[in-house]
Write an enzyme that holds these catalytic residues in place. Structure first.
Site, PDB file in Angstrom:
ATOM      1  N   HIS A   1      -1.553   0.924 -13.330  1.00  0.00           N
ATOM      2  CA  HIS A   1      -0.463   1.891 -13.149  1.00  0.00           C
ATOM      3  C   HIS A   1      -0.325   2.805 -14.370  1.00  0.00           C
ATOM      4  O   HIS A   1      -0.060   3.998 -14.237  1.00  0.00           O
ATOM      5  CB  HIS A   1       0.860   1.178 -12.856  1.00  0.00           C
ATOM      6  CG  HIS A   1       0.779   0.284 -11.659  1.00  0.00           C
ATOM      7  ND1 HIS A   1       1.675  -0.724 -11.419  1.00  0.00           N
ATOM      8  CD2 HIS A   1      -0.122   0.228 -10.637  1.00  0.00           C
ATOM      9  CE1 HIS A   1       1.342  -1.341 -10.286  1.00  0.00           C
ATOM     10  NE2 HIS A   1       0.253  -0.791  -9.812  1.00  0.00           N
TER      11      HIS A   1
ATOM     12  N   HIS B   1       1.178   4.127  -2.887  1.00  0.00           N
ATOM     13  CA  HIS B   1       0.836   3.237  -4.006  1.00  0.00           C
ATOM     14  C   HIS B   1      -0.652   2.895  -4.019  1.00  0.00           C
ATOM     15  O   HIS B   1      -1.245   2.743  -5.089  1.00  0.00           O
ATOM     16  CB  HIS B   1       1.675   1.954  -3.991  1.00  0.00           C
ATOM     17  CG  HIS B   1       1.435   1.157  -5.235  1.00  0.00           C
ATOM     18  ND1 HIS B   1       2.039   1.455  -6.440  1.00  0.00           N
ATOM     19  CD2 HIS B   1       0.582   0.141  -5.496  1.00  0.00           C
ATOM     20  CE1 HIS B   1       1.583   0.649  -7.375  1.00  0.00           C
ATOM     21  NE2 HIS B   1       0.694  -0.172  -6.833  1.00  0.00           N
TER      22      HIS B   1
ATOM     23  N   ASP C   1      -3.088   3.283  -7.179  1.00  0.00           N
ATOM     24  CA  ASP C   1      -4.000   2.242  -7.679  1.00  0.00           C
ATOM     25  C   ASP C   1      -5.433   2.763  -7.786  1.00  0.00           C
ATOM     26  O   ASP C   1      -6.135   2.469  -8.751  1.00  0.00           O
ATOM     27  CB  ASP C   1      -3.993   1.024  -6.741  1.00  0.00           C
ATOM     28  CG  ASP C   1      -2.818   0.091  -6.998  1.00  0.00           C
ATOM     29  OD1 ASP C   1      -2.222   0.133  -8.087  1.00  0.00           O
ATOM     30  OD2 ASP C   1      -2.522  -0.712  -6.087  1.00  0.00           O
TER      31      ASP C   1
ATOM     32  N   HIS D   1      -8.546  -3.314  -5.118  1.00  0.00           N
ATOM     33  CA  HIS D   1      -9.052  -3.096  -6.480  1.00  0.00           C
ATOM     34  C   HIS D   1     -10.537  -3.460  -6.558  1.00  0.00           C
ATOM     35  O   HIS D   1     -11.318  -2.768  -7.205  1.00  0.00           O
ATOM     36  CB  HIS D   1      -8.266  -3.938  -7.486  1.00  0.00           C
ATOM     37  CG  HIS D   1      -6.876  -3.431  -7.698  1.00  0.00           C
ATOM     38  ND1 HIS D   1      -6.612  -2.208  -8.276  1.00  0.00           N
ATOM     39  CD2 HIS D   1      -5.666  -3.960  -7.398  1.00  0.00           C
ATOM     40  CE1 HIS D   1      -5.299  -2.023  -8.327  1.00  0.00           C
ATOM     41  NE2 HIS D   1      -4.710  -3.066  -7.796  1.00  0.00           N
TER      42      HIS D   1
END
Ligand code: ZN
Length: 277
Positions: free
Chosen positions: A78, A231, A235, A258
């Site tokens: 972040h 979001h 990311d 991720h």
């Protein structure tokens, strides 16, 4: 970022004044502190912990479960998203603790600090990574396709239980990043929480630092109807910072994680960046 002086997106940027942030790590639940300092041209984004330099780079990634962790520093994404979203290239970040503070779960508090510290243009131009052909990474039901383009763009689609399908496109622009992406918080399913805590994750998680979802719906009000997909874009921007260079290309991401984001970064990190002509 200032209205009076239009900055050139092709020139490298840092901040004018250092700043510090203290908070709690979402996974460790422990307090931590970062001090963010200006850095010279071609420095990149480097963390320093206990005297050791840890570059924000794919080679230093040690864990991608529920966040992106570098050697000795958890949950960098972040903070990195805020830096990259605002076009910042060079920073030296001193870290005390094992994790970057989660703050409100979004990139907005970092972004606001960057703006207060003043983003300044430096003397050297940026190098960009531009792909010449399509690159695709897949895993289970997830997928990222990167196609050649002159700008940076992310089109993201998620489809989760309870919240359903959300789609959002982001075209690189610091003002749009600040308004539409930076405020989107991390999210979690409360039914998973006890299990995660037992595995050593989410020990600092709470309603003040995440959008909480249960079988019945949201437990706290979302900031946007499509906060979750926003979001996920945040990311991905943070993970792409580990490339070391801004990317030019169009990304289509389907439910990416991720781990998959970093698989793409790994492939891209073998390519050579170039400067705009
Ligand atoms: Zn996140």
């Amino acid at each position: 970022m200032t209205k009076s002086k239009v900055q050139n997106p092709n020139f490298q940027k840092t901040i004018k004044h250092p700043f510090s942030i203290v908070g709690i790590g979402i996974h460790s639940g422990k307090p931590s502190q970062i001090k963010v300092n200006p850095a010279p041209e071609n420095f990149g984004l480097i963390f320093v912990k206990e005297g050791k330099e840890i570059r924000a780079s794919i080679e230093n990634v040690v864990d991608t479960r529920l966040g992106t962790s570098l050697k000795g520093i958890k949950t960098v994404e972040h903070f990195l998203a805020a830096a990259k979203g605002l076009g910042i290239d060079n920073l030296l970040v001193e870290v005390k603790g094992e994790e970057i503070p989660i703050l409100d779960g979004s990139a907005l508090p970092f972004a606001q600090k960057f703006l207060e510290a003043q983003i300044v243009e430096q003397d050297e131009v940026k190098s960009f990574l531009k792909v010449s052909e399509k690159i695709e990474v897949t895993g289970e039901d997830k997928k990222i396709v990167l196609s050649p383009a002159d700008n940076f763009e992310i089109e993201f689609v998620v489809d989760y239980p309870v919240i359903g399908k959300q789609e959002k496109t982001f075209r690189e622009d610091p003002e749009i990043f600040l308004k539409e992406i930076a405020p989107a918080r991390t999210f979690g399913f409360v039914e998973d929480l006890e299990k995660l805590k037992a595995e050593g994750f989410a020990r600092g998680a709470g309603l003040d630092c995440a959008l909480a979802i249960s079988r019945g719906g949201y437990l706290n009000p979302p900031r946007f109807p499509d906060e979750v997909v926003r979001h996920k874009i945040l990311d991905l921007i943070g993970d792409l910072a580990l490339l070391g260079f801004p990317l030019k290309g169009k990304i289509k991401a389907l439910k990416s994680s991720h781990r998959l984001n970093l698989e793409l970064v790994k492939i891209l990190s073998k390519m050579t960046p170039s400067q705009p002509h």
